[in-house]
Design a protein around this motif. Structure first.
Motif, mmCIF file in Angstrom:
data_model
loop_
_atom_site.group_PDB
_atom_site.id
_atom_site.type_symbol
_atom_site.label_atom_id
_atom_site.label_comp_id
_atom_site.label_asym_id
_atom_site.label_seq_id
_atom_site.Cartn_x
_atom_site.Cartn_y
_atom_site.Cartn_z
ATOM 1 N N LEU A 94 5.468 70.479 53.682
ATOM 2 C CA LEU A 94 5.564 69.184 54.488
ATOM 3 C C LEU A 94 6.955 69.195 54.977
ATOM 4 N N GLN A 95 7.964 69.353 54.044
ATOM 5 C CA GLN A 95 9.335 69.265 54.515
ATOM 6 C C GLN A 95 9.763 70.146 55.326
ATOM 7 N N LYS A 96 9.181 71.462 55.358
ATOM 8 C CA LYS A 96 9.625 72.541 56.080
ATOM 9 C C LYS A 96 9.220 72.519 57.370
ATOM 10 N N LEU A 97 7.762 71.776 57.534
ATOM 11 C CA LEU A 97 7.145 71.397 58.829
ATOM 12 C C LEU A 97 7.942 70.383 59.690
ATOM 13 N N ASN A 98 8.377 69.490 58.851
ATOM 14 C CA ASN A 98 9.461 68.317 59.567
ATOM 15 C C ASN A 98 10.387 68.779 60.061
ATOM 16 N N GLU A 99 11.056 69.730 59.256
ATOM 17 C CA GLU A 99 12.260 70.281 59.706
ATOM 18 C C GLU A 99 11.905 71.171 61.149
ATOM 19 N N THR A 100 10.950 71.973 61.090
ATOM 20 C CA THR A 100 10.653 72.854 62.219
ATOM 21 C C THR A 100 10.350 71.944 63.353
ATOM 22 N N LYS A 101 9.585 70.838 63.043
ATOM 23 C CA LYS A 101 9.336 69.977 64.281
ATOM 24 C C LYS A 101 10.684 69.523 64.873
ATOM 25 N N THR A 102 11.652 68.980 64.011
ATOM 26 C CA THR A 102 12.839 68.351 64.434
ATOM 27 C C THR A 102 13.610 69.392 65.287
ATOM 28 N N GLU A 103 13.616 70.847 65.131
ATOM 29 C CA GLU A 103 14.471 71.892 65.624
ATOM 30 C C GLU A 103 13.520 72.143 66.972
ATOM 31 N N MET A 104 12.311 72.210 67.066
ATOM 32 C CA MET A 104 11.359 72.337 68.329
ATOM 33 C C MET A 104 11.504 71.338 69.188
ATOM 34 N N ASP A 105 11.578 70.015 68.772
ATOM 35 C CA ASP A 105 11.751 68.939 69.705
ATOM 36 C C ASP A 105 13.128 68.876 70.247
ATOM 37 N N ASN A 110 16.020 69.834 75.267
ATOM 38 C CA ASN A 110 17.448 70.577 75.918
ATOM 39 C C ASN A 110 17.317 72.001 76.396
ATOM 40 N N PRO A 111 16.615 72.051 77.476
ATOM 41 C CA PRO A 111 16.273 73.411 78.084
ATOM 42 C C PRO A 111 17.572 73.834 78.822
ATOM 43 N N GLU A 112 17.715 75.146 79.315
ATOM 44 C CA GLU A 112 18.683 75.522 79.827
ATOM 45 C C GLU A 112 18.904 75.111 81.235
ATOM 46 N N ASP A 113 17.931 74.673 81.713
ATOM 47 C CA ASP A 113 18.024 73.805 83.033
ATOM 48 C C ASP A 113 16.647 73.112 83.356
ATOM 49 N N SER A 114 16.331 72.404 84.364
ATOM 50 C CA SER A 114 15.333 71.839 84.551
ATOM 51 C C SER A 114 14.017 72.543 85.183
ATOM 52 N N SER A 115 14.646 73.742 85.694
ATOM 53 C CA SER A 115 13.259 74.726 86.405
ATOM 54 C C SER A 115 11.978 74.903 85.733
ATOM 55 N N LYS A 120 9.016 76.798 80.793
ATOM 56 C CA LYS A 120 8.106 77.753 80.266
ATOM 57 C C LYS A 120 8.703 78.646 79.357
ATOM 58 N N ASN A 121 10.060 79.059 79.238
ATOM 59 C CA ASN A 121 10.522 79.865 78.427
ATOM 60 C C ASN A 121 10.637 79.041 76.852
ATOM 61 N N VAL A 122 10.989 77.884 77.178
ATOM 62 C CA VAL A 122 11.234 77.014 75.894
ATOM 63 C C VAL A 122 9.702 76.812 75.355
ATOM 64 N N GLU A 123 8.829 76.625 76.087
ATOM 65 C CA GLU A 123 7.315 76.332 75.510
ATOM 66 C C GLU A 123 6.920 77.603 74.886
ATOM 67 N N SER A 124 7.194 78.893 75.453
ATOM 68 C CA SER A 124 6.758 80.002 74.941
ATOM 69 C C SER A 124 7.382 80.434 73.462
ATOM 70 N N GLU A 125 8.652 79.742 73.486
ATOM 71 C CA GLU A 125 9.444 80.175 72.317
ATOM 72 C C GLU A 125 8.691 79.176 71.062
ATOM 73 N N ARG A 126 8.537 77.837 71.631
ATOM 74 C CA ARG A 126 7.771 77.129 70.677
ATOM 75 C C ARG A 126 6.673 77.192 70.024
ATOM 76 N N PHE A 127 5.936 77.831 71.039
ATOM 77 C CA PHE A 127 4.636 78.488 70.751
ATOM 78 C C PHE A 127 4.620 79.371 69.607
#
Length: 206
Positions: A94-105, A110-115, A120-127
């Motif tokens: 549970l602690q590990k998941l919370n830490e992962t969630k914080t990093e993914m959020d 904070n994407p490279e830009d708003s394009s 899409k690259n950010v969401e792919s990485e999160r997935f």
């Protein structure tokens, strides 16, 4: 004169008095000598006893010190992996998941830009991260759960995957043909995968 009875009696009396006077002195001397010897013997005995007591005291001091050291070692927590048992595997994950969630959020916010492409690259990485985490948790449950319970979870997981994919597809339809379609699809997949990972840990992990 020698044949004088009075003279002989007087001499004999004098001799006896002298003899009696000398004997007590000898006995007193003997008694004093004996008393002196006893005192010396007693002193030596006391000295010997003192040496033994000191030796025992020294020995006991050493033993006490060793006992203290043993007690200290006994009180010192061992560097045993079982110490980590204070936190269950469930709590660790549970602690590990919370830490992962914080990093993914942070990554999403904070994407490279708003394009759309950058998003899409950010969401792919999160997935990729959440899908890997889900598989890791699922693998642990395969080891923890009994066969009958794991069989039920396996079927439940198949149904969940199908529902997740359908839900993401439905959410993306409103953007059909547009640049947001794929972004919405992956974003919903991420959200549902993250939720399912937490759910598996909370409900099934020990």
């Amino acid at each position: 004169m020698i044949n004088n009875p009075k003279f002989l009696i007087g001499m004999l009396t004098l001799f006896l008095v002298s003899l009696v006077a000398c004997n007590p002195s000898d006995e007193s001397s003997a008694i004093l000598d004996n008393q002196s010897e006893k005192n010396n013997s007693a002193q030596n005995t006391n000295d010997d006893a003192s040496l033994v007591d000191n030796k025992d005291a020294s020995s006991n001091g050493k033993t006490d010190k060793e006992n203290d050291e043993t007690d200290e070692k006994a009180e010192t927590p061992s560097n045993n992996p079982d110490k980590e048992n204070s936190a269950s595997l469930k709590e660790v994950y549970l602690q590990k998941l919370n830490e992962t969630k914080t990093e993914m959020d942070k990554l999403r916010d904070n994407p490279e830009d708003s394009s759309t492409y950058a998003l899409k690259n950010v969401e792919s990485e999160r997935f990729d991260v959440w899908d890997e985490m889900l598989n890791e948790v699922y693998g642990i449950l395969e080891e923890q759960l009994p066969a009958n319970m794991m069989g039920q979870l396996r079927q439940e997981q198949r149904d969940w995957i199908e529902n997740r994919d359908n839900t993401a597809k439905e959410a993306s339809i409103k953007y059909a043909g547009g640049t947001m379609e794929q972004l919405e699809y992956v974003a919903v997949m991420n959200h549902l995968t993250e939720e399912r990972t937490f759910e598996l840990v909370r409900e099934y992990m020990k």
